[in-house]
Design a protein around this motif. Structure first.
Motif, mmCIF file in Angstrom:
data_model
loop_
_atom_site.group_PDB
_atom_site.id
_atom_site.type_symbol
_atom_site.label_atom_id
_atom_site.label_comp_id
_atom_site.label_asym_id
_atom_site.label_seq_id
_atom_site.Cartn_x
_atom_site.Cartn_y
_atom_site.Cartn_z
ATOM 1 N N GLU A 5 -6.726 2.177 -3.239
ATOM 2 C CA GLU A 5 -5.711 3.230 -3.214
ATOM 3 C C GLU A 5 -4.312 2.634 -3.225
ATOM 4 O OE1 GLU A 5 -6.431 6.692 -0.487
ATOM 5 O OE2 GLU A 5 -8.163 5.476 0.100
ATOM 6 N N ALA A 6 -4.128 1.541 -2.501
ATOM 7 C CA ALA A 6 -2.820 0.882 -2.490
ATOM 8 C C ALA A 6 -2.458 0.388 -3.884
ATOM 9 C CB ALA A 6 -2.836 -0.282 -1.498
ATOM 10 N N TYR A 7 -3.433 -0.174 -4.582
ATOM 11 C CA TYR A 7 -3.174 -0.658 -5.940
ATOM 12 C C TYR A 7 -2.765 0.500 -6.853
ATOM 13 C CZ TYR A 7 -3.839 -2.676 -10.548
ATOM 14 O OH TYR A 7 -3.629 -3.086 -11.836
ATOM 15 N N ASP A 8 -3.447 1.611 -6.729
ATOM 16 C CA ASP A 8 -3.137 2.763 -7.588
ATOM 17 C C ASP A 8 -1.710 3.267 -7.323
ATOM 18 O OD1 ASP A 8 -5.631 2.653 -8.734
ATOM 19 O OD2 ASP A 8 -6.514 4.163 -7.393
ATOM 20 N N VAL A 9 -1.306 3.290 -6.059
ATOM 21 C CA VAL A 9 0.049 3.724 -5.719
ATOM 22 C C VAL A 9 1.079 2.797 -6.338
ATOM 23 C CG1 VAL A 9 1.716 3.915 -3.820
ATOM 24 C CG2 VAL A 9 -0.562 4.929 -3.587
ATOM 25 N N LEU A 10 0.861 1.510 -6.207
ATOM 26 C CA LEU A 10 1.833 0.524 -6.683
ATOM 27 C C LEU A 10 1.845 0.421 -8.196
ATOM 28 C CD1 LEU A 10 0.990 -2.095 -3.971
ATOM 29 C CD2 LEU A 10 3.230 -1.041 -4.249
ATOM 30 N N HIS A 11 0.689 0.501 -8.788
ATOM 31 C CA HIS A 11 0.573 0.320 -10.238
ATOM 32 C C HIS A 11 1.449 1.317 -10.998
ATOM 33 C CE1 HIS A 11 -1.232 -1.078 -13.932
ATOM 34 N NE2 HIS A 11 -1.573 0.151 -14.264
ATOM 35 N N GLY A 12 1.589 2.491 -10.450
ATOM 36 C CA GLY A 12 2.376 3.504 -11.140
ATOM 37 C C GLY A 12 3.859 3.466 -10.825
ATOM 38 N N ARG A 13 4.273 2.599 -9.891
ATOM 39 C CA ARG A 13 5.663 2.606 -9.447
ATOM 40 C C ARG A 13 6.426 1.325 -9.772
ATOM 41 N NH1 ARG A 13 6.302 6.139 -4.068
ATOM 42 N NH2 ARG A 13 4.570 7.573 -4.389
ATOM 43 N N LEU A 14 5.731 0.217 -9.918
ATOM 44 C CA LEU A 14 6.408 -1.071 -10.066
ATOM 45 C C LEU A 14 7.023 -1.231 -11.451
ATOM 46 C CD1 LEU A 14 3.853 -3.435 -8.281
ATOM 47 C CD2 LEU A 14 5.990 -2.503 -7.364
ATOM 48 N N ARG A 15 8.172 -1.895 -11.464
ATOM 49 C CA ARG A 15 8.822 -2.204 -12.737
ATOM 50 C C ARG A 15 9.440 -3.589 -12.666
ATOM 51 N NH1 ARG A 15 13.065 2.095 -11.020
ATOM 52 N NH2 ARG A 15 14.832 0.826 -10.263
ATOM 53 N N LYS A 16 9.858 -4.084 -13.799
ATOM 54 C CA LYS A 16 10.402 -5.430 -13.906
ATOM 55 C C LYS A 16 11.525 -5.649 -12.891
ATOM 56 C CE LYS A 16 12.336 -8.749 -17.209
ATOM 57 N NZ LYS A 16 12.734 -8.987 -18.624
ATOM 58 N N GLY A 17 11.462 -6.801 -12.196
ATOM 59 C CA GLY A 17 12.484 -7.144 -11.225
ATOM 60 C C GLY A 17 12.150 -6.772 -9.799
ATOM 61 N N ASP A 18 11.145 -5.922 -9.591
ATOM 62 C CA ASP A 18 10.745 -5.548 -8.238
ATOM 63 C C ASP A 18 10.143 -6.755 -7.522
ATOM 64 O OD1 ASP A 18 11.557 -2.957 -8.666
ATOM 65 O OD2 ASP A 18 9.541 -2.187 -9.089
ATOM 66 N N VAL A 19 10.290 -6.760 -6.204
ATOM 67 C CA VAL A 19 9.689 -7.803 -5.373
ATOM 68 C C VAL A 19 8.743 -7.136 -4.384
ATOM 69 C CG1 VAL A 19 10.086 -9.730 -3.803
ATOM 70 C CG2 VAL A 19 11.779 -9.195 -5.573
ATOM 71 N N VAL A 20 7.493 -7.610 -4.359
ATOM 72 C CA VAL A 20 6.452 -6.994 -3.536
ATOM 73 C C VAL A 20 5.925 -8.010 -2.535
ATOM 74 C CG1 VAL A 20 4.262 -5.747 -3.521
ATOM 75 C CG2 VAL A 20 5.787 -5.558 -5.501
ATOM 76 N N LEU A 21 6.045 -7.717 -1.254
ATOM 77 C CA LEU A 21 5.427 -8.513 -0.203
ATOM 78 C C LEU A 21 4.087 -7.896 0.159
ATOM 79 C CD1 LEU A 21 5.432 -10.641 2.155
ATOM 80 C CD2 LEU A 21 6.513 -8.849 3.545
ATOM 81 N N VAL A 22 3.039 -8.726 0.190
ATOM 82 C CA VAL A 22 1.715 -8.283 0.629
ATOM 83 C C VAL A 22 1.375 -9.086 1.876
ATOM 84 C CG1 VAL A 22 -0.698 -7.949 0.000
ATOM 85 C CG2 VAL A 22 1.079 -7.805 -1.756
ATOM 86 N N LYS A 23 1.214 -8.407 3.016
ATOM 87 C CA LYS A 23 1.068 -9.113 4.289
ATOM 88 C C LYS A 23 0.057 -8.419 5.193
ATOM 89 C CE LYS A 23 2.300 -12.119 7.512
ATOM 90 N NZ LYS A 23 1.950 -13.552 7.401
ATOM 91 N N SER A 24 -0.911 -9.182 5.697
ATOM 92 C CA SER A 24 -1.891 -8.655 6.647
ATOM 93 C C SER A 24 -2.694 -9.814 7.190
ATOM 94 C CB SER A 24 -2.848 -7.665 5.970
ATOM 95 O OG SER A 24 -3.752 -8.357 5.100
ATOM 96 N N SER A 25 -3.522 -9.529 8.170
ATOM 97 C CA SER A 25 -4.521 -10.506 8.594
ATOM 98 C C SER A 25 -5.592 -10.641 7.522
ATOM 99 C CB SER A 25 -5.160 -10.076 9.919
ATOM 100 O OG SER A 25 -4.251 -10.249 10.987
ATOM 101 N N ASN A 26 -6.281 -11.751 7.566
ATOM 102 C CA ASN A 26 -7.317 -12.048 6.572
ATOM 103 C C ASN A 26 -8.359 -10.940 6.490
ATOM 104 O OD1 ASN A 26 -8.947 -13.409 4.787
ATOM 105 N ND2 ASN A 26 -9.039 -15.298 5.967
ATOM 106 N N SER A 27 -8.721 -10.395 7.654
ATOM 107 C CA SER A 27 -9.798 -9.405 7.713
ATOM 108 C C SER A 27 -9.475 -8.136 6.942
ATOM 109 C CB SER A 27 -10.098 -9.050 9.170
ATOM 110 O OG SER A 27 -8.923 -8.585 9.826
#
Length: 467
Positions: free
Chosen positions: A430-452
């Motif tokens: 679901e997170a991928y679907d949200v981002l896939h439709g919003r991201l454009r050139k030049g955006d910076v995306v931080l992905v952060k969580s515990s390994n689990s």
């Protein structure tokens, strides 16, 4: 591992040799494994019982893969020589102690050990980068830092090894003491005392006690390398008889950084040490990695390694580690900062601040955040704090993944007049679907969580990497 006869191994582990194999048979430099899938011809396989499974169930698989010797807690119906011990974990530690002691007595081995709530693996990799330029160096792959992984790392040395780097984690009081007693470090580093894994220890004060074991038993001939910026770490100076070396941003530090600056291309600072000033350009992203770099420089300086050589080695590093502040650009020109191998309140706050620093007014910032595990009673409060911090840092879009991270989303909504700037989803897809439709050139995306939480694979997916 060094070459050992079977009778020497029997003596080292305090076991009993089963059957009538040749006691004088030489086990030639075999790797040591507790995972049968990693066994290759000539390996020594330790069958350890565990919480989820039992290594004895995989003895035949290890034999089929070519194991030359087994260390077991109960005799197995196989033809390969086996040593039966009362406690396999204790036997593993005992063998590591003997091997490290033998190599140290016959050569010029120096041991550097590192612990801390955050930064252990990055600092270990930095030490590896510096020391490998000076001589044969052994360091663990990944985060091999517990009561099993650390001794296995130590057993990787040979007579030609000049430097051994050991990462030391802890699940309980006494764990680091045991590892220190095996490795006997020439240099012991303590990075930070924070809330990482506080659910195991119950409070930062108990975490401090556990981490202090790194320096408590160091002799006067060794060095305790301590973080001058962390009050809980600096108080450990009172507990050790080792020589002290301080690192940090504080003016009192022996190895100090000023003028720290972070961009999407890396992190720069001016290094001050021994009257020496040098401009340092790390390709690794994040101000918090300056602390790790200073620790590595301080430790190798204690070993007599030229500071300029240490700086040159650090500047060649392209990343801290896979999934640790790993910067990638996808084919659409979106920059992904994949830092989802591990997470604590300190490291997530540092990552969010880095996102804000590198984005600037001309770019849009996205933070995809998941659960910070093992926080115990601190979990709700610390997830709440991360949501409020994201708002204060003006992150343009927050995507929170999973029920256990929901307090990040809730707090972000309460912090300001946000309307849709924070989205809560249940799954990585679901997170991928949200981002896939919003991201454009030049955006910076931080992905952060515990390994689990599994967000590291989301970061790869956003970067166009198939894993």
């Amino acid at each position: 591992m060094i070459d050992l006869r079977i009778d020497e191994i029997v003596e080292a582990v305090g076991g009993a040799l089963v059957g009538t194999p040749d006691c004088g048979l030489l086990v030639v430099g075999g790797d040591v494994h507790t995972d049968s899938r990693k066994v290759v011809p000539g390996s020594i396989f330790f069958a350890l019982p565990g919480e989820l499974t039992d290594g004895h169930l995989f003895v035949q698989a290890a034999v089929d893969a070519g194991a030359a010797l087994l260390v077991v807690e109960r005799e197995q119906p196989v033809s390969v020589p086996q040593i039966v011990v009362a406690d396999g974990l204790l036997a593993l530690s005992s063998l590591a102690r003997v091997v490290v002691s033998r190599v140290r007595s016959s050569g010029d081995l120096k041991v550097v050990a590192v612990t801390g709530s955050n930064g252990k693996t990055t600092t270990k990799n930095m030490l590896w980068a510096i020391l490998a330029d000076q001589g044969s160096t052994v360091a663990p792959l990944g985060s091999f830092n517990n009561e099993v992984g650390a001794p296995i790392s130590m057993l990787g040395i040979t007579e030609s090894t000049r430097f051994l780097v050991v990462e030391m984690g802890a699940d309980a009081i006494g764990d680091i003491t045991k590892l220190v007693s095996i490795a006997k470090p020439d240099v012991g580093i303590v990075l930070t005392v924070g809330l990482a894994h506080v659910g195991k220890f119950g409070s930062p004060e108990v975490t401090q006690l556990a981490k202090s074991e790194m320096v408590r038993d160091l002799p006067p001939t060794s060095f305790a390398v301590l973080n001058a910026d962390d009050g809980r770490v600096s108080r450990m100076a009172e507990l050790t008889s080792a020589q002290l070396c301080w690192f940090g941003l504080d003016a009192s530090a022996d190895v100090r950084a000023i003028d720290v600056d972070t961009t999407v291309d890396g992190t720069s600072f001016t290094l001050l040490v021994d009257g020496y000033s040098h401009s340092v350009q790390l390709r690794i992203l994040g101000e918090h990695h300056v602390t790790n770099a200073l620790a590595a420089i301080a430790a190798t300086r204690a070993l007599g390694i030229d500071v300029a050589a240490a700086v040159r080695a650090l500047e060649t590093m392209t990343r801290a580690e896979r999934w640790r502040m790993e910067v990638m650009e996808n084919p659409d020109g979106v920059v992904i900062i994949n830092d989802a191998y591990n997470a604590s309140p300190d490291s997530m706050a540092a990552a969010l601040k880095t996102l804000a620093q590198v984005t600037g007014p001309e770019r849009r910032s996205f933070a995809v955040l998941g659960e910070m595990a093992e926080l115990g009673d601190y979990a709700n409060e610390e997830h709440d704090r991360m949501g409020r911090l994201a708002v204060r840092l003006n992150v343009k879009q927050l995507v929170v993944v999973g029920h256990n991270a929901r307090h990040i989303h809730n707090a972000a909504g309460l912090e300001g007049s946000w309307d849709g700037e924070s989205i809560l989803v249940d799954t990585v897809d679901e997170a991928y679907d949200v981002l896939h439709g919003r991201l454009r050139k030049g955006d910076v995306v931080l992905v952060k969580s515990s390994n689990s939480a599994g967000l590291r694979f989301l970061g790869d997916r956003l970067a166009g990497i198939t894993t």
